[in-house]
Write a protein that holds these residues in place. Structure first.
Motif, PDB file in Angstrom:
ATOM      1  N   SER A 197     -46.289 -32.478 -43.417  1.00 34.75           N
ATOM      2  CA  SER A 197     -46.532 -32.496 -41.975  1.00 34.75           C
ATOM      3  C   SER A 197     -45.793 -33.657 -41.329  1.00 34.75           C
ATOM      4  CB  SER A 197     -48.037 -32.611 -41.694  1.00 34.75           C
ATOM      5  OG  SER A 197     -48.748 -31.532 -42.250  1.00 34.75           O
ATOM      6  N   GLY A 198     -45.816 -34.808 -42.002  1.00 34.92           N
ATOM      7  CA  GLY A 198     -45.133 -35.972 -41.460  1.00 34.92           C
ATOM      8  C   GLY A 198     -43.638 -35.768 -41.320  1.00 34.92           C
ATOM      9  N   LEU A 199     -43.037 -35.089 -42.284  1.00 37.80           N
ATOM     10  CA  LEU A 199     -41.608 -34.811 -42.204  1.00 37.80           C
ATOM     11  C   LEU A 199     -41.295 -33.922 -41.004  1.00 37.80           C
ATOM     12  CD1 LEU A 199     -40.855 -34.171 -45.987  1.00 37.80           C
ATOM     13  CD2 LEU A 199     -40.137 -36.143 -44.631  1.00 37.80           C
ATOM     14  N   ILE A 200     -42.153 -32.937 -40.747  1.00 36.40           N
ATOM     15  CA  ILE A 200     -41.936 -32.023 -39.616  1.00 36.40           C
ATOM     16  C   ILE A 200     -42.163 -32.739 -38.294  1.00 36.40           C
ATOM     17  CG2 ILE A 200     -42.760 -29.917 -38.494  1.00 36.40           C
ATOM     18  CD1 ILE A 200     -43.472 -28.873 -41.324  1.00 36.40           C
ATOM     19  N   VAL A 201     -43.271 -33.487 -38.190  1.00 32.87           N
ATOM     20  CA  VAL A 201     -43.563 -34.218 -36.953  1.00 32.87           C
ATOM     21  C   VAL A 201     -42.477 -35.260 -36.691  1.00 32.87           C
ATOM     22  CG1 VAL A 201     -45.165 -35.827 -35.860  1.00 32.87           C
ATOM     23  CG2 VAL A 201     -46.043 -33.821 -37.055  1.00 32.87           C
ATOM     24  N   GLY A 202     -42.023 -35.923 -37.748  1.00 33.40           N
ATOM     25  CA  GLY A 202     -40.953 -36.906 -37.580  1.00 33.40           C
ATOM     26  C   GLY A 202     -39.679 -36.271 -37.057  1.00 33.40           C
ATOM     27  N   ALA A 203     -39.349 -35.082 -37.569  1.00 35.67           N
ATOM     28  CA  ALA A 203     -38.167 -34.378 -37.075  1.00 35.67           C
ATOM     29  C   ALA A 203     -38.315 -34.045 -35.594  1.00 35.67           C
ATOM     30  CB  ALA A 203     -37.944 -33.099 -37.889  1.00 35.67           C
ATOM     31  N   ALA A 204     -39.528 -33.650 -35.198  1.00 37.20           N
ATOM     32  CA  ALA A 204     -39.778 -33.325 -33.790  1.00 37.20           C
ATOM     33  C   ALA A 204     -39.648 -34.562 -32.906  1.00 37.20           C
ATOM     34  CB  ALA A 204     -41.172 -32.718 -33.640  1.00 37.20           C
ATOM     35  N   ILE A 205     -40.189 -35.681 -33.347  1.00 40.79           N
ATOM     36  CA  ILE A 205     -40.112 -36.917 -32.565  1.00 40.79           C
ATOM     37  C   ILE A 205     -38.666 -37.357 -32.390  1.00 40.79           C
ATOM     38  CG2 ILE A 205     -40.672 -39.378 -32.633  1.00 40.79           C
ATOM     39  CD1 ILE A 205     -43.343 -38.647 -33.881  1.00 40.79           C
TER      40      ILE A 205
ATOM     41  N   ALA B 128     -48.250 -34.305 -25.939  1.00 43.25           N
ATOM     42  CA  ALA B 128     -49.592 -33.722 -25.931  1.00 43.25           C
ATOM     43  C   ALA B 128     -50.057 -33.416 -27.353  1.00 43.25           C
ATOM     44  CB  ALA B 128     -49.596 -32.443 -25.085  1.00 43.25           C
ATOM     45  N   ILE B 129     -49.151 -32.907 -28.189  1.00 44.67           N
ATOM     46  CA  ILE B 129     -49.496 -32.617 -29.583  1.00 44.67           C
ATOM     47  C   ILE B 129     -49.873 -33.905 -30.317  1.00 44.67           C
ATOM     48  CG2 ILE B 129     -48.550 -31.832 -31.801  1.00 44.67           C
ATOM     49  CD1 ILE B 129     -46.815 -29.848 -30.184  1.00 44.67           C
ATOM     50  N   LEU B 130     -49.104 -34.976 -30.080  1.00 49.09           N
ATOM     51  CA  LEU B 130     -49.376 -36.244 -30.755  1.00 49.09           C
ATOM     52  C   LEU B 130     -50.676 -36.875 -30.269  1.00 49.09           C
ATOM     53  CD1 LEU B 130     -45.808 -37.820 -30.900  1.00 49.09           C
ATOM     54  CD2 LEU B 130     -47.090 -36.726 -32.744  1.00 49.09           C
TER      55      LEU B 130
ATOM     56  N   MET C  72     -52.009 -29.208 -38.488  1.00 48.98           N
ATOM     57  CA  MET C  72     -52.111 -28.530 -37.189  1.00 48.98           C
ATOM     58  C   MET C  72     -51.023 -29.030 -36.240  1.00 48.98           C
ATOM     59  SD  MET C  72     -56.170 -28.016 -36.287  1.00 48.98           S
ATOM     60  CE  MET C  72     -56.730 -29.656 -36.779  1.00 48.98           C
ATOM     61  N   ALA C  73     -50.794 -30.342 -36.228  1.00 53.58           N
ATOM     62  CA  ALA C  73     -49.767 -30.896 -35.350  1.00 53.58           C
ATOM     63  C   ALA C  73     -48.385 -30.387 -35.749  1.00 53.58           C
ATOM     64  CB  ALA C  73     -49.817 -32.419 -35.399  1.00 53.58           C
TER      65      ALA C  73
ATOM     66  N   LEU D 198     -44.470 -23.661 -33.401  1.00 54.28           N
ATOM     67  CA  LEU D 198     -44.871 -22.423 -32.735  1.00 54.28           C
ATOM     68  C   LEU D 198     -43.965 -22.109 -31.539  1.00 54.28           C
ATOM     69  CD1 LEU D 198     -48.779 -22.718 -32.690  1.00 54.28           C
ATOM     70  CD2 LEU D 198     -47.377 -21.151 -34.065  1.00 54.28           C
ATOM     71  N   PRO D 199     -43.546 -20.861 -31.394  1.00 58.27           N
ATOM     72  CA  PRO D 199     -42.728 -20.477 -30.221  1.00 58.27           C
ATOM     73  C   PRO D 199     -43.487 -20.722 -28.925  1.00 58.27           C
ATOM     74  CG  PRO D 199     -42.729 -18.751 -31.900  1.00 58.27           C
ATOM     75  CD  PRO D 199     -43.780 -19.742 -32.312  1.00 58.27           C
ATOM     76  N   GLY D 200     -42.795 -21.259 -27.942  1.00 54.63           N
ATOM     77  CA  GLY D 200     -43.399 -21.493 -26.642  1.00 54.63           C
ATOM     78  C   GLY D 200     -44.144 -22.806 -26.538  1.00 54.63           C
ATOM     79  N   ILE D 201     -44.787 -23.228 -27.619  1.00 56.95           N
ATOM     80  CA  ILE D 201     -45.557 -24.473 -27.616  1.00 56.95           C
ATOM     81  C   ILE D 201     -44.772 -25.587 -28.281  1.00 56.95           C
ATOM     82  CG2 ILE D 201     -47.666 -25.610 -28.418  1.00 56.95           C
ATOM     83  CD1 ILE D 201     -49.032 -22.904 -28.368  1.00 56.95           C
ATOM     84  N   GLY D 202     -44.170 -25.256 -29.399  1.00 52.35           N
ATOM     85  CA  GLY D 202     -43.506 -26.263 -30.212  1.00 52.35           C
ATOM     86  C   GLY D 202     -42.175 -26.719 -29.657  1.00 52.35           C
ATOM     87  N   VAL D 203     -41.553 -27.608 -30.411  1.00 53.09           N
ATOM     88  CA  VAL D 203     -40.294 -28.205 -29.964  1.00 53.09           C
ATOM     89  C   VAL D 203     -39.191 -28.051 -31.006  1.00 53.09           C
ATOM     90  CG1 VAL D 203     -41.466 -29.874 -28.488  1.00 53.09           C
ATOM     91  CG2 VAL D 203     -41.025 -30.461 -30.879  1.00 53.09           C
ATOM     92  N   LEU D 204     -39.491 -27.405 -32.124  1.00 48.11           N
ATOM     93  CA  LEU D 204     -38.517 -27.217 -33.187  1.00 48.11           C
ATOM     94  C   LEU D 204     -38.195 -25.739 -33.354  1.00 48.11           C
ATOM     95  CD1 LEU D 204     -39.896 -29.679 -35.890  1.00 48.11           C
ATOM     96  CD2 LEU D 204     -37.848 -29.987 -34.495  1.00 48.11           C
TER      97      LEU D 204
END
Length: 458
Positions: free
Chosen positions: A91-99, A262-264, A287-288, A294-300
């Motif tokens: 999860s951290g790898l994915i969230v980090g990529a998004a940030i 908002a996700i963070l 979940m984050a 997710l399409p529409g909500i996510g950023v990746l």
């Protein structure tokens, strides 16, 4: 291929030979079940500690040997993939990529950079201060690392510390170590603390209080340890910085940044209130991460997983499985029992007893890892108390000394997470962790002894 003339390669070879001797000849009399496990553990730790093979290759060797020789059931050998820590890493790898991709990390870094002195020491001091501050209201070391690492790396970029620079490695490792080690001085801030509290309550019916814990452990195991980590990191990783003075905040936040923020915020609130809702920080992180996809909500986009380093994920699964194997086999408990018999504990010798308990627990943690140490040590408290003549509360408190002094990175999953997310090498993490441990034994523990004596603990 490793040069066998190098000291690290020779140490690794010696470790592998020792592991083979223990596994097949069993000179210590561990028995046909435990001896192969002990041999595998010795060989794996030798490879991890020396870095002769890549971390993920060592993990694959661990899995292969364990399965080929049927050392343990598959569900135990591959338990790292089912652990909460593994999913928090992913999860951290994915969230980090998004940030990083949205630019939110760079935006936050610009704000923090205005608060930090324009020096490498100032940068690390700011990171340590932020990590220790959020430990008071965010109880998960893993969660803190997931949240802070992308921001810390964005700060490194702002200070001109690009990929491959020694200073960038120092930023990553300082972030991880500061999120995990000094917070042991804050009662609900780390997993080992919670394991300790649960074991003590079950064994002795004692519930440590927040204020008492702070008074006993925070001055030296918390605050002084944070200062020590900063000083050692400055010494090992000092680099030339070129602080970017441009102001990028004039550009409004994009829609993707707002969604990610908002996700963070949701994740941060979830991590900070896990005592109330009972949902593991791992699942909040998952979940984050899922929301980011997710399409529409996510950023990746759908190709986000191409940014996930599979080698690092395998490495984390291997290190977690190693800890589970040690705990399940009873190897750690056996070492703890042996330690209780051989420690030079003498009634009336306060200083000798104090350091014997600290060193003994530290040695035990090499095979139990930090989260498992309290569960192994608490049942051994009574014979240790009888041998030393120290009060029960002092023997119990000495366990915190032991798991607050990490000797090698593999003992602490949060440090492994920091290595994975920060793009650092295990060899660099070993230098930082080991030097902090040595200085802790020389400086922090004697000062803490005087503090405990002043409090009437010894």
């Amino acid at each position: 291929m490793a040069d066998l003339a190098k000291p690290s390669a020779l140490l690794a070879l010696a470790g592998l030979i020792a592991g083979g001797v223990v596994a097949f000849l069993d000179p210590t009399g561990l028995g046909p079940t435990v001896a192969p496990i002990a041999g595998l553990v010795i060989g794996t730790i030798a490879l991890y500690a020396t870095g002769v093979t890549s971390e993920h290759v060592t993990a694959l060797l661990f899995f292969t040997v364990a399965m080929v020789f049927a050392i343990a059931p598959p569900q135990l050998i591959f338990s790292g993939f089912a652990s909460k820590a593994f999913w928090l890493v992913l999860s951290g790898l994915i969230v980090g990529a998004a940030i990083n991709q949205t630019g939110l990390g760079a935006r936050v870094a610009r704000g923090l950079a205005r608060m930090f002195p324009a020096t490498y020491g100032g940068l690390l001091a700011g990171i340590v201060a932020v990590a220790l501050t959020i430990s008071f209201f965010m109880p998960s070391s893993m969660g803190r690392i997931v949240l802070l690492m992308p921001i810390a790396l964005a700060l490194a970029d702002r200070y001109g510390l690009k990929e491959g620079r020694i200073g960038r490695i120092g930023v990553a490792l300082t972030t991880g170590f500061a999120c995990f080690n000094p917070p042991n001085g804050i009662l609900p801030a780390t997993v080992p603390n919670m394991v300790y509290v649960g074991a003590v309550e079950k064994q002795y019916g004692i519930a440590p209080l927040y204020g008492e814990w702070m008074l006993l452990h925070f001055p030296f195991l918390g605050l002084c340890k944070a200062i020590l980590i900063w000083a050692v990191a400055c010494f090992l990783f000092r680099d030339r910085i070129d602080k970017d003075q441009s102001d990028g905040d004039a550009v409004p936040m994009s829609a993707a940044e707002k969604r990610l923020a908002a996700i963070l915020v949701f994740a941060l609130l979830g991590w900070a209130t896990d005592v109330l809702h009972g949902v593991s920080p791992a699942w909040i992180g998952l979940m984050a991460a899922t929301a980011c996809l997710l399409p529409g909500i996510g950023v990746l986009g759908s190709d986000a997983f191409k940014q996930v380093n599979v080698g690092l994920v395998i490495y984390v699964a291997g290190i977690l499985a190693l800890g589970a194997l040690i705990a399940d086999s009873g190897l750690g408990a056996r070492l703890g029992a042996i330690m209780a018999d051989i420690l030079p504990l003498r009634e009336g010798e306060g200083l000798l007893n104090y350091f014997a308990l600290a060193f003994g627990g530290g040695a035990t943690s090499l095979v139990t890892t930090m989260p498992g140490l309290p569960a192994v040590m608490v049942p051994l408290v009574e014979p240790l108390r009888e041998a030393s003549g120290l009060p029960l509360e002092t023997i119990l408190a000495s366990i915190v000394l032991s798991y607050s002094t990490t000797l090698l990175p593999y003992q602490a999953p949060p440090i492994i997470l920091a290595v994975a997310l920060g793009g650092a090498k295990l060899a660099d993490a070993t230098k930082l962790v080991l030097l902090v441990a040595v200085i802790s034994f020389i400086v922090i523990l004697p000062l803490n002894f005087l503090w405990w004596r002043a409090l009437g603990m010894i």
